[in-house]
Design a protein around this motif. Sequence first.
Motif, PDB file in Angstrom:
ATOM      1  N   ASN A 182      -1.484   9.669   9.070  1.00 32.80           N
ATOM      2  CA  ASN A 182      -2.849   9.627   9.594  1.00 32.80           C
ATOM      3  C   ASN A 182      -3.437   8.212   9.558  1.00 32.80           C
ATOM      4  OD1 ASN A 182      -2.849   9.593   6.843  1.00 32.80           O
ATOM      5  ND2 ASN A 182      -4.318  11.245   6.569  1.00 32.80           N
ATOM      6  N   PHE A 183      -2.676   7.229   9.083  1.00 32.71           N
ATOM      7  CA  PHE A 183      -3.095   5.832   9.131  1.00 32.71           C
ATOM      8  C   PHE A 183      -2.275   5.110  10.204  1.00 32.71           C
ATOM      9  CE2 PHE A 183      -4.840   4.964   4.544  1.00 32.71           C
ATOM     10  CZ  PHE A 183      -5.803   5.930   4.727  1.00 32.71           C
ATOM     11  N   ARG A 184      -2.751   3.952  10.574  1.00 33.89           N
ATOM     12  CA  ARG A 184      -2.031   3.112  11.538  1.00 33.89           C
ATOM     13  C   ARG A 184      -1.929   1.709  10.955  1.00 33.89           C
ATOM     14  NH1 ARG A 184      -0.981   7.205  12.896  1.00 33.89           N
ATOM     15  NH2 ARG A 184      -1.352   8.362  14.810  1.00 33.89           N
ATOM     16  N   CYS A 185      -1.211   1.579   9.853  1.00 39.20           N
ATOM     17  CA  CYS A 185      -1.250   0.308   9.124  1.00 39.20           C
ATOM     18  C   CYS A 185      -0.549  -0.815   9.871  1.00 39.20           C
ATOM     19  CB  CYS A 185      -0.604   0.471   7.758  1.00 39.20           C
ATOM     20  SG  CYS A 185      -1.510   1.616   6.734  1.00 39.20           S
ATOM     21  N   LYS A 186      -1.206  -1.963   9.851  1.00 41.72           N
ATOM     22  CA  LYS A 186      -0.608  -3.137  10.498  1.00 41.72           C
ATOM     23  C   LYS A 186       0.663  -3.562   9.766  1.00 41.72           C
ATOM     24  CE  LYS A 186      -4.189  -4.438  13.332  1.00 41.72           C
ATOM     25  NZ  LYS A 186      -5.485  -3.950  12.868  1.00 41.72           N
ATOM     26  N   GLY A 187       0.734  -3.252   8.472  1.00 43.83           N
ATOM     27  CA  GLY A 187       1.881  -3.701   7.692  1.00 43.83           C
ATOM     28  C   GLY A 187       2.910  -2.609   7.460  1.00 43.83           C
ATOM     29  N   CYS A 188       2.849  -1.531   8.246  1.00 42.90           N
ATOM     30  CA  CYS A 188       3.728  -0.393   7.967  1.00 42.90           C
ATOM     31  C   CYS A 188       5.197  -0.770   8.147  1.00 42.90           C
ATOM     32  CB  CYS A 188       3.382   0.770   8.887  1.00 42.90           C
ATOM     33  SG  CYS A 188       4.354   2.243   8.525  1.00 42.90           S
ATOM     34  N   PHE A 189       5.981  -0.407   7.145  1.00 45.31           N
ATOM     35  CA  PHE A 189       7.421  -0.687   7.216  1.00 45.31           C
ATOM     36  C   PHE A 189       8.060   0.012   8.411  1.00 45.31           C
ATOM     37  CE2 PHE A 189      11.756   0.673   6.057  1.00 45.31           C
ATOM     38  CZ  PHE A 189      12.362  -0.574   6.079  1.00 45.31           C
TER      39      PHE A 189
ATOM     40  N   ILE B 203      -2.949   1.748 -15.906  1.00 40.11           N
ATOM     41  CA  ILE B 203      -2.332   2.201 -14.652  1.00 40.11           C
ATOM     42  C   ILE B 203      -1.326   1.150 -14.186  1.00 40.11           C
ATOM     43  CG2 ILE B 203      -2.783   2.614 -12.184  1.00 40.11           C
ATOM     44  CD1 ILE B 203      -5.454   3.881 -13.002  1.00 40.11           C
ATOM     45  N   PRO B 204      -0.068   1.547 -13.998  1.00 33.98           N
ATOM     46  CA  PRO B 204       0.925   0.579 -13.514  1.00 33.98           C
ATOM     47  C   PRO B 204       0.618   0.169 -12.067  1.00 33.98           C
ATOM     48  CG  PRO B 204       1.992   2.509 -14.485  1.00 33.98           C
ATOM     49  CD  PRO B 204       0.537   2.847 -14.306  1.00 33.98           C
ATOM     50  N   PHE B 205       0.705  -1.108 -11.790  1.00 32.55           N
ATOM     51  CA  PHE B 205       0.319  -1.651 -10.483  1.00 32.55           C
ATOM     52  C   PHE B 205       1.453  -2.533  -9.982  1.00 32.55           C
ATOM     53  CE2 PHE B 205      -2.605  -4.797  -8.133  1.00 32.55           C
ATOM     54  CZ  PHE B 205      -2.705  -3.994  -7.006  1.00 32.55           C
ATOM     55  N   TYR B 206       1.847  -2.259  -8.753  1.00 31.05           N
ATOM     56  CA  TYR B 206       3.035  -2.873  -8.185  1.00 31.05           C
ATOM     57  C   TYR B 206       2.613  -3.637  -6.931  1.00 31.05           C
ATOM     58  CZ  TYR B 206       8.003  -2.652  -6.853  1.00 31.05           C
ATOM     59  OH  TYR B 206       9.296  -2.935  -6.523  1.00 31.05           O
ATOM     60  N   ILE B 207       2.812  -4.939  -6.902  1.00 36.71           N
ATOM     61  CA  ILE B 207       2.410  -5.759  -5.751  1.00 36.71           C
ATOM     62  C   ILE B 207       3.660  -6.107  -4.944  1.00 36.71           C
ATOM     63  CG2 ILE B 207       1.198  -7.838  -4.991  1.00 36.71           C
ATOM     64  CD1 ILE B 207      -0.008  -7.960  -7.863  1.00 36.71           C
ATOM     65  N   ILE B 208       3.634  -5.715  -3.685  1.00 35.95           N
ATOM     66  CA  ILE B 208       4.814  -5.861  -2.830  1.00 35.95           C
ATOM     67  C   ILE B 208       4.532  -6.910  -1.760  1.00 35.95           C
ATOM     68  CG2 ILE B 208       6.387  -4.614  -1.288  1.00 35.95           C
ATOM     69  CD1 ILE B 208       5.195  -2.006  -2.679  1.00 35.95           C
ATOM     70  N   GLY B 209       5.462  -7.818  -1.557  1.00 35.83           N
ATOM     71  CA  GLY B 209       5.302  -8.819  -0.506  1.00 35.83           C
ATOM     72  C   GLY B 209       5.482  -8.184   0.871  1.00 35.83           C
ATOM     73  N   PHE B 210       4.612  -8.579   1.790  1.00 38.92           N
ATOM     74  CA  PHE B 210       4.639  -8.062   3.165  1.00 38.92           C
ATOM     75  C   PHE B 210       5.953  -8.435   3.856  1.00 38.92           C
ATOM     76  CE2 PHE B 210       3.103  -9.040   7.674  1.00 38.92           C
ATOM     77  CZ  PHE B 210       3.100  -7.725   8.076  1.00 38.92           C
ATOM     78  N   MET B 211       6.495  -7.470   4.592  1.00 35.60           N
ATOM     79  CA  MET B 211       7.656  -7.734   5.462  1.00 35.60           C
ATOM     80  C   MET B 211       7.154  -7.691   6.899  1.00 35.60           C
ATOM     81  SD  MET B 211      10.738  -5.495   3.814  1.00 35.60           S
ATOM     82  CE  MET B 211       9.771  -4.007   3.641  1.00 35.60           C
ATOM     83  N   PRO B 212       7.031  -8.819   7.564  1.00 32.76           N
ATOM     84  CA  PRO B 212       6.422  -8.815   8.897  1.00 32.76           C
ATOM     85  C   PRO B 212       7.261  -8.082   9.933  1.00 32.76           C
ATOM     86  CG  PRO B 212       6.626 -11.052   8.018  1.00 32.76           C
ATOM     87  CD  PRO B 212       7.432 -10.158   7.125  1.00 32.76           C
ATOM     88  N   PRO B 213       6.654  -7.104  10.634  1.00 34.26           N
ATOM     89  CA  PRO B 213       7.357  -6.511  11.769  1.00 34.26           C
ATOM     90  C   PRO B 213       7.385  -7.513  12.931  1.00 34.26           C
ATOM     91  CG  PRO B 213       5.306  -5.304  11.285  1.00 34.26           C
ATOM     92  CD  PRO B 213       5.336  -6.493  10.395  1.00 34.26           C
ATOM     93  N   PRO B 214       8.224  -7.274  13.932  1.00 33.92           N
ATOM     94  CA  PRO B 214       8.291  -8.186  15.073  1.00 33.92           C
ATOM     95  C   PRO B 214       6.910  -8.350  15.714  1.00 33.92           C
ATOM     96  CG  PRO B 214      10.043  -6.539  15.193  1.00 33.92           C
ATOM     97  CD  PRO B 214       9.173  -6.163  14.039  1.00 33.92           C
ATOM     98  N   GLY B 215       6.522  -9.594  16.002  1.00 37.19           N
ATOM     99  CA  GLY B 215       5.247  -9.857  16.655  1.00 37.19           C
ATOM    100  C   GLY B 215       4.058  -9.893  15.712  1.00 37.19           C
ATOM    101  N   SER B 216       4.296  -9.736  14.405  1.00 31.88           N
ATOM    102  CA  SER B 216       3.188  -9.731  13.443  1.00 31.88           C
ATOM    103  C   SER B 216       2.501 -11.092  13.399  1.00 31.88           C
ATOM    104  CB  SER B 216       3.720  -9.405  12.051  1.00 31.88           C
ATOM    105  OG  SER B 216       2.744  -9.710  11.081  1.00 31.88           O
ATOM    106  N   PRO B 217       1.141 -11.103  13.409  1.00 31.16           N
ATOM    107  CA  PRO B 217       0.440 -12.379  13.241  1.00 31.16           C
ATOM    108  C   PRO B 217       0.474 -12.861  11.790  1.00 31.16           C
ATOM    109  CG  PRO B 217      -1.137 -10.581  13.484  1.00 31.16           C
ATOM    110  CD  PRO B 217       0.240  -9.980  13.651  1.00 31.16           C
ATOM    111  N   TRP B 218       0.903 -11.990  10.871  1.00 32.08           N
ATOM    112  CA  TRP B 218       0.929 -12.358   9.456  1.00 32.08           C
ATOM    113  C   TRP B 218       2.350 -12.624   9.001  1.00 32.08           C
ATOM    114  CZ3 TRP B 218      -1.954  -7.948  10.974  1.00 32.08           C
ATOM    115  CH2 TRP B 218      -3.327  -8.199  11.076  1.00 32.08           C
TER     116      TRP B 218
END
Length: 233
Positions: free
Chosen positions: A27-34, A177-192
């Motif tokens: 139900n989300f449309r995340c820009k960073g979705c794997f 609360i355990p907190f896990y920070i994950i580096g972004f994996m840019p999909p093709p065409g990502s501005p980030w």
Amino acid sequence: MGMRGFFYKLTYSHRHRRAHLYNFGCNFRCKGCFYRISPPRPGRRLSLDEIEGALVSLRERGAVRLHLLGGEPTINPQLRDVIDMAKSLGYRVVLITNGSNRVPEGIDRISVSIKAVSNDIHRAYTGRDVGPVLANVRDAYERGIDVHASTVLIPGLVDVAEVERIASFLAELDELIPFYIIGFMPPPGSPWRKPTDEELEAAARAARRYLKYVATSNPTPESIRHKSEVILA
Ligand code: SF4
């Protein structure tokens, strides 16, 4: 992806004694979705009977945990039945969620991916307001569900300062609360772009001002490929 998901794959990690049941749809449309890099290709819809049969035989092989993941499993109309089935078989049930819906009864642990706590960033990233996410995380914690959280560091979108605000929100509930920070994996065409290891470490340092258990990873699409055995697909 539709708003009503379906289960399409069940895998098993013998090493972790863990079954993974995959929902299709979110139900989300995340820009960073794997899934923008590696979209799931569901072959068919699994029936409750075959899921039950597989969970029974995996239990005999030593499975102790069931992970429900996706896409977003809470949009799946079969979720309630699967949780009840897994609990009656003695599984510990873990829900990997975006926090958009109330955590169902019977879930022992959530791993919630909090994209942002600032509403403008959350809206830009996911297309949805953050209020319900934060309320559902709080509700799960208050109901005694074991809460783990993660976020994706995206330079220029979800920066160190935002990661720090997420950590601060979590610490208001519980600094353990355990907190896990994950580096972004840019999909093709990502501005980030992908963060550097140094940027990831800076985010971890900021989060550690609030939380006791902070871990990081800077994955590549290759490093996270699942090596689990496919049981149903
Ligand atoms: S919530 Fe997860 S599965 Fe859904 S769009 Fe965002 S990253 Fe993708």
